[in-house]
Design an enzyme around this catalytic site. Structure first.
Site, PDB file in Angstrom:
ATOM      1  N   LYS A  53      -8.497   8.433  77.529  1.00 50.03           N
ATOM      2  CA  LYS A  53      -8.183   9.867  77.477  1.00 50.03           C
ATOM      3  C   LYS A  53      -9.474  10.686  77.356  1.00 50.03           C
ATOM      4  CE  LYS A  53      -3.640   8.860  75.625  1.00 50.03           C
ATOM      5  NZ  LYS A  53      -2.787   8.647  74.459  1.00 50.03           N
ATOM      6  N   GLN A  97      -3.037   9.589  68.118  1.00 52.32           N
ATOM      7  CA  GLN A  97      -2.670   8.373  68.851  1.00 52.32           C
ATOM      8  C   GLN A  97      -1.655   7.564  68.037  1.00 52.32           C
ATOM      9  OE1 GLN A  97      -3.795   7.536  72.040  1.00 52.32           O
ATOM     10  NE2 GLN A  97      -2.249   5.941  71.882  1.00 52.32           N
ATOM     11  N   ASP A 120       0.960  16.450  73.698  1.00 52.40           N
ATOM     12  CA  ASP A 120       1.767  15.255  73.986  1.00 52.40           C
ATOM     13  C   ASP A 120       3.218  15.629  74.274  1.00 52.40           C
ATOM     14  OD1 ASP A 120       0.575  12.768  74.193  1.00 52.40           O
ATOM     15  OD2 ASP A 120       0.410  12.474  72.030  1.00 52.40           O
TER      16      ASP A 120
END
Ligand code: NDP
Length: 293
Positions: A53, A97, A120
């Site tokens: 990412k 994460q 997200d």
């Protein structure tokens, strides 16, 4: 006949080029997209995902600020770090994460991220927004944060001109991250969607009716050719680490002889997930700048 390979890597690259241009335009207006990433502990797979990412951020000109936090961090300490990032006007998006260690309640953590920085697309506010939206194109027009993996799947289907309207789609898996949200996006794009899970009776027969199968199970090579109708499109979300390497939830070699189109693993859905995270981060930066004017 062998299936068309849906090349997620190539599509992701195309979209990333388009996004890099957007970043240049934004920077010319003084808007600098910035993604804050938090990793709790040292899970090797999570380290790889975060690394991918951050590399994508670098390629696109997005600033990425990373913090690796001790696996022993308390929930309160993590919440306080998130609070700081929520209140930092320089930060466009926040990504924690997953998974986080067991002593931390992941739901509480995701709920603590400001919905405006929820790149997200997991915050209940944003989930509620797209669950109640009737049309997929309205979701895009309104700039809703869509969860990255389902959003990436929709982009893949679109760019390969796979008809969704009226299609019979079977989603195998009902997680909050993949199964449920992709179901809602496909419904909003006018598919007829059946959602299957570990208690589904006669999964094989249900799958055999599908024009499109989305496999998000987490079991290597679970979807076999006898579960797939001739000419079906197969989207494999699974990422399973075997001694032979990464494999999906679909028995690729045999299913690709029967499907009309199929995503490989790696190189299918995975690169799209990261790309849509970048798209959401850029959108967040733009929305925040507009809100601040
Ligand atoms: P979860 O473990 O949260 O969900 C798995 C789902 O599969 C559950 O709904 C479960 O049913 C269902 N399932 C399990 N066994 C069976 C079975 N025998 N028959 C039918 N259904 C079954 O996984 P995720 O949704 O988070 O992830 C799925 C896969 O996708 C994983 O391999 C993950 O690594 C991968 N992934 C890949 C991403 C990418 O970017 N490429 C992003 C996110 C995930 P039940 O609810 O009844 O338990």
């Amino acid at each position: 006949m062998a299936a068309i390979v849906i090349n997620g890597k190539e599509v992701a690259q195309q979209i990333q080029e388009e996004l890099a241009d957007k970043v240049i335009e934004l920077k010319a207006e003084g808007i600098v997209p910035r993604l804050a990433t938090l990793l709790v502990g040292e899970d090797p797979a999570s380290q790889v995902y975060i690394g991918q990412k951050r590399k994508a951020c670098d390629r696109l000109g997005i600033i990425s600020d990373h913090q690796t936090l001790s696996a022993k961090i308390t929930e309160a300490e993590l919440l306080s770090i998130i609070d700081g990032l929520n209140n930092d006007p320089e930060v466009s998006g926040i990504l924690v994460q997953l998974p986080v260690p067991e002593h931390i309640d992941s739901v509480k953590i995701l709920d603590a991220i400001s919905p405006q920085k929820d790149v997200d697309g997991f915050h209940p506010f944003n989930v509620g927004k797209f669950f109640t939206e009737k049309s997929f194109s309205d979701m895009i027009d309104k700039g809703l944060f869509l969860p990255c993996t389902p959003y990436g799947i929709m982009e893949l289907l679109k760019r390969y001109n796979i008809p969704i309207k009226g299609a019979d789609v079977v989603v195998v898996g009902r997680s909050n991250i993949v199964g449920k949200p992709i179901t809602m996006l496909l419904l909003a794009a006018d598919a007829t969607v059946t959602v299957c899970h570990s208690r589904t009776r006669d999964l094989r027969e249900v799958c055999r009716r599908a024009d499109i199968i989305v496999a998000a199970i987490g079991k290597p090579k679970f979807v076999t050719e006898d579960m797939v109708k001739d000419g079906a499109v197969v989207i494999d979300v699974g990422v399973n680490r075997l001694p032979e390497g990464l494999v999906g939830d679909v028995d690729y070699v045999n299913v690709s002889q029967k499907a009309s189109a199929i995503t490989p693993v790696p190189g299918g859905v995975g690169p799209m997930t990261i790309t849509m995270l970048m798209a959401n981060t850029i959108m967040a930066a733009k929305n925040q700048a507009m809100g601040n004017k």
